[in-house]
Each structure stands twice: as structure tokens, then as C-alpha cells.
Design a protein around this motif. Structure first.
Motif, mmCIF file in Angstrom:
data_model
loop_
_atom_site.group_PDB
_atom_site.id
_atom_site.type_symbol
_atom_site.label_atom_id
_atom_site.label_comp_id
_atom_site.label_asym_id
_atom_site.label_seq_id
_atom_site.Cartn_x
_atom_site.Cartn_y
_atom_site.Cartn_z
ATOM 1 N N GLY A 1 55.419 86.015 18.670
ATOM 2 C CA GLY A 1 55.577 84.627 19.075
ATOM 3 C C GLY A 1 55.007 84.309 20.438
ATOM 4 N N ALA A 2 54.442 85.308 21.126
ATOM 5 C CA ALA A 2 53.861 85.083 22.446
ATOM 6 C C ALA A 2 52.595 84.237 22.342
ATOM 7 N N PRO A 3 52.220 83.538 23.408
ATOM 8 C CA PRO A 3 50.988 82.730 23.366
ATOM 9 C C PRO A 3 49.764 83.540 22.938
ATOM 10 N N LEU A 4 49.687 84.798 23.371
ATOM 11 C CA LEU A 4 48.609 85.688 22.937
ATOM 12 C C LEU A 4 49.221 86.988 22.433
ATOM 13 N N SER A 5 48.875 87.361 21.223
ATOM 14 C CA SER A 5 49.341 88.627 20.655
ATOM 15 C C SER A 5 48.328 89.105 19.631
ATOM 16 N N PRO A 6 48.180 90.417 19.474
ATOM 17 C CA PRO A 6 47.210 90.959 18.506
ATOM 18 C C PRO A 6 47.784 90.884 17.086
ATOM 19 N N PRO A 7 46.937 91.049 16.085
ATOM 20 C CA PRO A 7 47.423 90.998 14.707
ATOM 21 C C PRO A 7 48.392 92.124 14.357
ATOM 22 N N LYS A 8 48.337 93.238 15.114
ATOM 23 C CA LYS A 8 49.235 94.360 14.864
ATOM 24 C C LYS A 8 49.330 95.201 16.132
ATOM 25 N N ASN A 9 50.502 95.735 16.389
ATOM 26 C CA ASN A 9 50.694 96.591 17.563
ATOM 27 C C ASN A 9 50.312 98.015 17.177
ATOM 28 N N LYS A 10 49.022 98.307 17.296
ATOM 29 C CA LYS A 10 48.516 99.618 16.893
ATOM 30 C C LYS A 10 47.280 99.955 17.721
ATOM 31 N N GLY A 11 47.110 101.239 18.002
ATOM 32 C CA GLY A 11 45.915 101.673 18.717
ATOM 33 C C GLY A 11 45.982 101.456 20.213
ATOM 34 N N HIS A 12 47.204 101.309 20.731
ATOM 35 C CA HIS A 12 47.379 101.072 22.167
ATOM 36 C C HIS A 12 46.543 99.870 22.609
ATOM 37 N N GLU A 13 45.711 100.021 23.631
ATOM 38 C CA GLU A 13 44.965 98.877 24.151
ATOM 39 C C GLU A 13 43.816 98.435 23.248
ATOM 40 N N VAL A 14 43.409 99.284 22.321
ATOM 41 C CA VAL A 14 42.207 99.021 21.520
ATOM 42 C C VAL A 14 42.324 97.724 20.724
ATOM 43 N N MET A 15 43.467 97.506 20.089
ATOM 44 C CA MET A 15 43.651 96.319 19.267
ATOM 45 C C MET A 15 43.503 95.047 20.101
ATOM 46 N N VAL A 16 44.027 95.064 21.305
ATOM 47 C CA VAL A 16 43.922 93.895 22.185
ATOM 48 C C VAL A 16 42.487 93.696 22.650
ATOM 49 N N TYR A 17 41.837 94.761 23.057
ATOM 50 C CA TYR A 17 40.456 94.646 23.534
ATOM 51 C C TYR A 17 39.555 94.042 22.443
ATOM 52 N N LEU A 18 39.663 94.563 21.240
ATOM 53 C CA LEU A 18 38.819 94.068 20.147
ATOM 54 C C LEU A 18 39.196 92.641 19.751
ATOM 55 N N THR A 19 40.487 92.332 19.778
ATOM 56 C CA THR A 19 40.933 90.979 19.424
ATOM 57 C C THR A 19 40.390 89.959 20.411
ATOM 58 N N TYR A 20 40.418 90.300 21.702
ATOM 59 C CA TYR A 20 39.846 89.391 22.703
ATOM 60 C C TYR A 20 38.368 89.158 22.433
#
Length: 405
Positions: free
Chosen positions: A121-140
Motif C-alpha cells: 500500500g506504500a506510494p512506491l512498492s515493487p511487484p514482489k519482495n524478492k531478490g533484495h534490491e534487484v526487484m526495486v532497481y529493475l522496477t524503477y
């Protein structure tokens, strides 16, 4: 064929097709039919400093050499023109990132994207909490591909960390503040850690048939390489300074098609690897993704000088400073041992020898003098780094009066 295997096969087929049709691959093929490779010399060890150092690869030709030829060096802006920068940070709901707003809110050319990985529910969140920082980096990258900043900085959420540059006191605020946007623009990809240990010069050996208990992700990477890079042979060595914190120019990110990042994230979403191992796999392939080089280990003194404007005057002077730092650590450890022995002796423990009388005073004075010398040299290095010509000199780059960083 079992139905469950069809999505995986489709994913692999799409990956291969996208990699074949990517601008990097197309340029690579064209270059093999007579296109000039002269630009490659601009990124040689004599021009910049990203190169395969000290420990040569086992192959006669560096792996991924065809991909490497597809990345063009960037061009810096005219002196005085600002660079837009965006900081990308993953965090958990319990972690604090107030330091980002505190230090960078007033910079109109600076933006930040903070993803909360465990709060959908956060303003920015990745599709899944997986891969440590990788999921966020790719999502951005996927979400902002068409509106990227000039410089995109990917970092962890904690301000102070052992893996942040020692000459910047392990402080993320100093790392960001002193990072040269010009170097990021010129190189395309810059690891935010200058110190080689751990990671360089030949950290991972994904082609090795023997399992390394201390690097279990090495085996995992070997097994997944063909899924991530279906057209590239597995390299004998993968190396860059740890620990998955780096800056990439918007131009370099867009040198690969958006679909390529989508495929990488889809792999992360689908793989059966754990959160830990899927993240560790990417730690030593980011440089391969963004530079086409399996080993990116710039010399430490060049990284600090051209990358963070801390210039000691050359490799010899930098090594002399680091030797003093090692002496400092050694003396501090010796003093700690003396104090421990003295405490035991004073408590009546006759099982230990009495420490040398006065040694603590001698060590304390030497430590203070050594620390003062190091502080002075570091301050002088920062002052030298504020002058653009020194960064160019240590990087081996041509510089003329009036040129910027």
C-alpha cells in the motif's frame, strides 16, 4: 511436454529474441562488418580506467567482447550545465530513510524514489519482495525508462555502512554528494565502491565445476546464466567491487531496450531461487548488463579521484596513504591487546604476562600522530579534487584550460 514447462520455454525464447534484436547486438553485428572500433580506445586503461586488471582471464578473448562493442562512451555537458539526478532506494517498512530528505530535499535537480518492499500500500512498492534490491532497481528502470534522470543512483537504505567508501567515512550522504555526475555520464556505469576488497580483481568463477562453500551464489549463477544471457558464453571470471550500489546514466540504461529489463525482472519473479540467492546472483552481473564487461575493477586511486574528487596525486601517493591507514589499524589493535592484558594483570590474573610498562602511552602518541597525518592528507586530497584538471590527470584523460570535470 508437461504444460508447466511451456511458460519457462516461452520466457527463454523471448529473452533470446530480445537480446538478438537489442541495439547492442545489432551494433555488434554491424561492427563486425567493418565499423570502426576506435571508440573502444577511449575506455582503455590509458584513457579512463575500466579494465580487466592484474589477473587475466583464462580465455584468449574476453567473454562478451561482442556485446562490449555496442556500448558507446557518454558525452559530458558543457561546463556550468547541471545534471538531473535520481536516487533509488529500497527499504522495509521499519527502516528509516529520513537522511535522504534531510540532506537532499533542497536540491532542485535531485529527486528520490523510495520503494517500501514489504508494504504493497506504500506510494512506491515493487511487484514482489524478492531478490533484495534487484526487484526495486529493475522496477524503477521499467517504470521510468522514458523519463530517466541524467544520473540514476542505486543505493541501499542505510546511511552508514561498512561497504560505503572508507575515505568518505562510510557515509552515503558523502558518497552521493561527492559523486561526479560527469564521470557517470562519461563511463555510463560507475560502481559506488572504490575499494577492491571484496569483489576484485577476480571474485566469481561461474564456469568452475567445483562448488565454493563461501560463494554459493557462484553455482547458482552458473546454472542460471543461460536463462539470463542466452547468447553469451559463460565467462570464467566476474568481478567488480561489492555491494550492489552503483550509478548509471540515463543514456546507458536506454542503450538496452525496455523489454530487456522486463525479461530480467520476469526471471526474478519466476525463478525458484530464494530471495537471498536471486539477489546475490545480480550483484556480480550488473556491470555485465550495463558495460558488457565481465570484469570492471577501476584502480582505486582513479575511482576516488575522478569519481569522488579525492585526489592524492597518483597511485604511489594513494598507496602511501593506505599504508598509513593499515598502520593505524594495526596500532589500534595492538593497544587493545595491551589494555586487555593490563586489565587481567591488575585483576590478579597471573596466567598472563605483565604488559610492557609505558607501551600504551607510546602507542597512544603514535596513533594520534598517524591519525593527524591521515586527516591532513585526506583534506589535501579533497582540496586537490576540487580542481578539475587533477581528476583528468589521474584518469589519464586529456584536459585543457576551461574544461570541467
Amino acid at each position: 511436454m508437461p504444460i508447466l514447462r511451456i511458460p519457462l520455454l516461452c520466457l527463454l525464447a523471448v529473452t533470446a529474441l530480445l537480446w538478438i534484436l537489442s541495439p547492442v547486438r545489432m551494433r555488434s553485428w554491424r561492427s563486425s562488418f567493418g565499423a570502426s572500433h576506435s571508440w573502444l580506445h577511449l575506455n582503455s586503461s590509458k584513457a579512463h580506467d575500466s579494465h580487466e586488471l592484474e589477473s587475466p582471464l583464462e580465455d584468449d578473448n574476453p567473454p562478451n567482447s561482442s556485446t562490449m562493442s555496442g556500448f558507446q562512451p557518454g558525452t559530458v555537458k558543457p561546463v556550468g550545465l547541471p545534471y538531473t539526478r535520481t536516487l533509488v532506494v529500497p527499504r522495509t517498512a521499519s527502516e528509516k530513510t529520513d537522511w535522504i530528505q534531510e540532506y537532499f530535499n533542497k536540491d532542485k535537480y535531485f529527486d528520490y524514489k523510495i520503494y517500501v518492499v514489504d508494504d504493497a500500500g506504500a506510494p512506491l512498492s515493487p511487484p514482489k519482495n524478492k531478490g533484495h534490491e534487484v526487484m526495486v532497481y529493475l522496477t524503477y528502470i521499467i517504470d521510468h525508462y522514458h523519463s530517466l534522470s541524467d544520473v540514476n543512483i542505486f543505493m541501499h537504505s542505510h546511511r552508514m555502512a561498512w561497504h560505503n567508501n572508507g575515505l568518505l567515512d562510510g557515509d552515503a550522504v558523502q558518497v552521493i554528494s561527492r559523486l561526479s555526475s560527469e564521470r557517470v555520464q562519461r563511463e555510463g556505469y560507475v560502481n559506488l565502491r572504490c575499494n577492491w576488497d571484496p569483489g576484485c580483481p577476480n571474485w566469481m568463477h561461474p564456469g568452475s565445476v567445483e562448488e565454493d562453500v563461501g560463494k554459493q551464489e557462484q553455482t547458482m549463477l552458473a546454472k542460471s546464466w543461460s536463462e539470463l544471457f542466452p547468447l553469451d558464453p559463460i565467462p570464467n571470471v566476474l568481478a567488480q567491487p561489492c555491494c550492489a550500489q552503483f550509478a548509471v546514466s540515463g543514456e546507458r540504461i536506454r542503450s538496452l531496450p525496455l523489454a530487456r529489463y522486463v525479461v530480467l525482472r520476469d526471471w526474478l519473479l519466476r525463478t525458484s531461487m530464494s530471495d537471498y540467492f536471486s539477489g546475490r546472483v545480480f550483484e556480480y552481473i550488473w556491470q555485465f548488463i550495463f558495460t558488457g564487461r565481465n570484469v570492471v575493477c577501476p584502480k582505486e586511486h582513479v575511482c576516488y579521484c575522478d569519481g569522488f574528487r579525492i585526489c592524492f596525486g597518483g597511485e604511489k601517493e594513494y598507496d602511501a596513504f593506505q599504508e598509513k591507514v593499515r598502520e593505524q589499524t594495526s596500532m589500534e589493535e595492538e593497544l587493545k591487546i595491551w589494555n586487555d592484558m593490563n586489565t587481567k594483570w591488575n585483576s590478579g590474573d597471573k596466567g598472563v604476562e605483565r604488559p610492557e610498562v609505558g607501551k600504551d602511552i607510546e602507542l597512544t602518541e603514535k596513533i594520534a600522530a598517524n591519525l593527524a597525518w591521515c586527516d591532513l592528507k585526506k583534506q589535501e586530497a579533497k582540496e586537490r579534487g576540487d580542481m578539475a584538471k587533477y581528476g583528468a590527470q589521474e584518469a589519464g584523460r586529456e584536459w585543457n584550460d576551461g574544461d570541467g570535470f
